[in-house]
Design a protein around this motif. Structure first.
Motif, mmCIF file in Angstrom:
data_model
loop_
_atom_site.group_PDB
_atom_site.id
_atom_site.type_symbol
_atom_site.label_atom_id
_atom_site.label_comp_id
_atom_site.label_asym_id
_atom_site.label_seq_id
_atom_site.Cartn_x
_atom_site.Cartn_y
_atom_site.Cartn_z
ATOM 1 N N SER A 1 -43.202 68.334 24.077
ATOM 2 C CA SER A 1 -42.595 69.194 25.098
ATOM 3 C C SER A 1 -42.105 70.491 24.467
ATOM 4 N N GLN A 2 -41.560 70.409 23.261
ATOM 5 C CA GLN A 2 -41.062 71.636 22.617
ATOM 6 C C GLN A 2 -42.197 72.583 22.268
ATOM 7 N N GLU A 3 -43.327 72.013 21.847
ATOM 8 C CA GLU A 3 -44.514 72.855 21.591
ATOM 9 C C GLU A 3 -44.944 73.574 22.877
ATOM 10 N N LEU A 4 -44.982 72.814 23.950
ATOM 11 C CA LEU A 4 -45.373 73.401 25.237
ATOM 12 C C LEU A 4 -44.356 74.426 25.714
ATOM 13 N N LEU A 5 -43.108 74.156 25.417
ATOM 14 C CA LEU A 5 -42.047 75.077 25.813
ATOM 15 C C LEU A 5 -42.222 76.424 25.109
ATOM 16 N N ALA A 6 -42.624 76.374 23.844
ATOM 17 C CA ALA A 6 -42.855 77.624 23.114
ATOM 18 C C ALA A 6 -44.005 78.400 23.765
ATOM 19 N N SER B 1 -37.308 79.462 36.087
ATOM 20 C CA SER B 1 -36.550 78.657 35.117
ATOM 21 C C SER B 1 -36.967 77.188 35.149
ATOM 22 N N ASN B 2 -36.410 76.389 34.214
ATOM 23 C CA ASN B 2 -36.607 74.933 34.224
ATOM 24 C C ASN B 2 -35.250 74.254 34.146
ATOM 25 N N PHE C 1 -42.270 68.189 29.679
ATOM 26 C CA PHE C 1 -43.527 68.453 30.388
ATOM 27 C C PHE C 1 -44.093 67.132 30.890
ATOM 28 N N ILE C 2 -44.330 67.067 32.184
ATOM 29 C CA ILE C 2 -44.680 65.798 32.818
ATOM 30 C C ILE C 2 -46.197 65.576 32.795
ATOM 31 N N THR C 3 -46.578 64.351 32.459
ATOM 32 C CA THR C 3 -48.006 64.011 32.452
ATOM 33 C C THR C 3 -48.350 62.974 33.518
ATOM 34 N N ALA C 4 -47.369 62.228 33.976
ATOM 35 C CA ALA C 4 -47.609 61.251 35.040
ATOM 36 C C ALA C 4 -46.284 60.942 35.716
ATOM 37 N N ALA C 5 -46.341 60.549 36.975
ATOM 38 C CA ALA C 5 -45.116 60.177 37.689
ATOM 39 C C ALA C 5 -45.478 59.260 38.839
ATOM 40 N N ASP D 1 -44.433 63.337 25.587
ATOM 41 C CA ASP D 1 -44.113 62.572 24.378
ATOM 42 C C ASP D 1 -44.110 61.072 24.634
ATOM 43 N N GLY D 2 -44.387 60.684 25.874
ATOM 44 C CA GLY D 2 -44.392 59.254 26.197
ATOM 45 C C GLY D 2 -43.031 58.734 26.646
ATOM 46 N N ASN D 3 -42.053 59.637 26.830
ATOM 47 C CA ASN D 3 -40.762 59.198 27.377
ATOM 48 C C ASN D 3 -40.910 58.935 28.871
ATOM 49 N N SER D 4 -40.197 57.936 29.341
ATOM 50 C CA SER D 4 -40.206 57.632 30.771
ATOM 51 C C SER D 4 -38.787 57.805 31.293
ATOM 52 N N LEU D 5 -38.605 58.737 32.230
ATOM 53 C CA LEU D 5 -37.273 59.080 32.744
ATOM 54 C C LEU D 5 -37.111 58.563 34.166
#
Ligand code: PLZ
Length: 452
Positions: free
Chosen positions: A28-33, A44-45, A50-54, A63-67
């Motif tokens: 996500s940080q890479e994408l943020l840059a 803004s965000n 960065f979301i890949t599935a929901a 990054d594979g985190n699930s929120l």
């Protein structure tokens, strides 16, 4: 960056919170840059993962985190992300045709969405609908229609109102930062009246409904003149302005007053509509029947679609060709709406929203007993908020609000803030969220308050 293979979205996605990196993680940080270098700063965000599935009640990031999702993309994915009926109908439609422009050659989906809107919005009178792309565009068109039908120009809006970011809707929106600052001049003939805000009403919550109504009626009489007013526009539960719930009686009084004076009553149900508050529309709660209703967000399960629905004679007052737009009621968006509406009916989502409120409100009220800076717990169904302020002076506490939101975010709970003073935490979970995730989200919130 290499694209990692993401799980498929929708309700089949594992319904659990799982953090495998800090939030935001390295991908996500890479994408943020990249985002910072490519995307205008003005957009803004809230939380740069960065979301890949929901799907269901979760958001999965790069990054594979699930929120856990308590935001629904600002009250949009009420039926869940990639909801099966939405995805199926959209896929079918996208393979048939993607666009003709309804104003050029029509198609059935547009008509079917208008039929559903005419059937589901408050009131049994004869109605017509017109479809647009965004909430702001729907509000703009409701005002156009109201002016045309009444031959009057003035529009009355309220303190704490939010109606959009286009020129006319910026004028209707109350809050300067970030929505209006240095974007003027704004559209004319917009008048602002005090909102029935029980917590902050000078005469106290019990007097709020009556006094607020009298103040509005007097203000319109002295500042505008009833006969000059085309429409009064109000969110039946305010959204961006702080989830302000007007006291019982205020909306019916206002609607009656409008009827007496030939003023059209426009309910902006863009955030509160489509089952969110435990009724199909927030106006249903007190049996208020608006002349015009604006809808968007929850209408189409995430596809961009918006509508104005209203009394047939008002809607049809506009000459042929007076309303429209290239993409309004795009066939793919209409397919999404038909899938979303089918889901709401089949799964009785108004009932689900009420159940969410029944779970959230007691836990939040309990939290407010422990933390006096929670000065108000309010909302209906799955449109719930807490307001943070000094308990003695009611001085808003946006810093604590940000701190709690941040603590939730890094613990894997997506929450949003709102409010004229930035001191409201709002909760808008997808209506299909599992109850275990809902309870877990509330526990994260409790921990966040404990960490203040
Ligand atoms: N009316 C009641 O809530 C959109 C705005 C987010 P659009 N609210 C989210 C932001 O910061 O831009 C909204 C609303 C009400 C109108 C709108 C406008 O809807 O689809 O964003 O144009």
């Amino acid at each position: 960056m290499t694209t990692q293979s993401a799980p498929a979205g929708g309700p089949g996605l594992a319904q659990r919170r799982r953090l495998v990196t800090p939030i935001p993680g390295p991908r996500s940080q890479e994408l943020l840059a990249r985002r910072t270098a490519a995307v205008a700063r003005g957009v803004s965000n809230t939380l740069p993962v960065f979301i890949t599935a929901a799907g269901g009640g979760v958001l999965v990031d790069a990054d594979g985190n699930s929120l856990i999702d308590f935001g629904s993309g600002i009250a949009v994915t009420s039926v869940g992300n990639a909801a099966p009926r939405v995805a199926a109908r959209v896929q079918e439609q996208v393979a048939q045709f993607t666009h003709t422009c309804f104003m050029v050659t029509p198609y059935e989906g547009y008509v079917a969405v208008c039929e559903a809107l005419n059937r589901l919005t408050p009131g049994t009178h004869e109605k017509r609908s017109a479809l647009f792309n965004s909430g702001a565009e729907a509000v703009e068109n409701a005002v156009k229609i109201a002016r045309h039908a009444t031959g009057r120009q003035a529009v009355v809006a309220f303190e704490h109102a939010y109606h959009g970011r286009t020129n006319l809707t910026m004028a209707l929106t109350a809050k300067n930062m970030p929505y209006k600052d240095k974007f003027g001049p704004f559209a004319g003939e917009v008048y602002r009246m005090p909102m029935a805000y029980p917590l902050r009403w000078p005469g106290g919550p019990a007097a709020c409904a009556g006094e607020a109504f009298e103040t509005v009626a007097r203000g319109i009489h002295t500042q505008v003149g009833e006969e000059n007013v085309a429409a009064v526009i109000i969110e039946p539960i305010q959204g961006e302005g702080g989830f302000v719930v007007p006291p019982e009686g205020f909306l019916p009084k206002l609607a009656d007053y409008c009827r007496q004076h030939g003023i059209l009553f426009i309910a902006d149900e863009i955030q509160s509509g489509f089952c969110r508050t435990g009724d199909w529309f927030a106006c249903d709660h007190e049996g208020v029947v608006p002349d015009l209703v604006t809808t968007a967000k929850g209408i189409a399960g995430g596809m961009p679609l918006a509508a104005v629905t209203g009394r047939a004679e008002i809607m049809d007052a506009v000459h042929s060709g007076g309303l429209g737009g290239t993409y309004g009621g795009n066939p793919v968006a209409c397919a999404g709406a038909l899938g979303a509406i089918e889901t709401m009916e089949a799964e009785d989502l108004p009932q689900r929203a009420r159940r969410i409120g029944d779970i959230m409100l007691p836990r939040l009220r309990k939290l407010a007993e422990t933390y006096p800076l929670i000065v108000d717990v309010r909302g209906r169904g799955a449109m719930i908020a807490v307001e943070l302020a000094d308990p003695d002076t009611l001085e808003p506490d946006p810093a604590a609000t940000q701190q709690v939101a941040h603590a939730c975010h890094i613990a894997g709970l997506m929450v949003l803030t709102c409010g004229t003073y930035g001191n409201v935490l709002r909760f808008l979970p997808p209506l299909v969220i599992g109850e275990d995730l809902l309870e877990e989200g509330l526990s994260i919130l409790e921990d966040a308050f404990a960490g203040l």
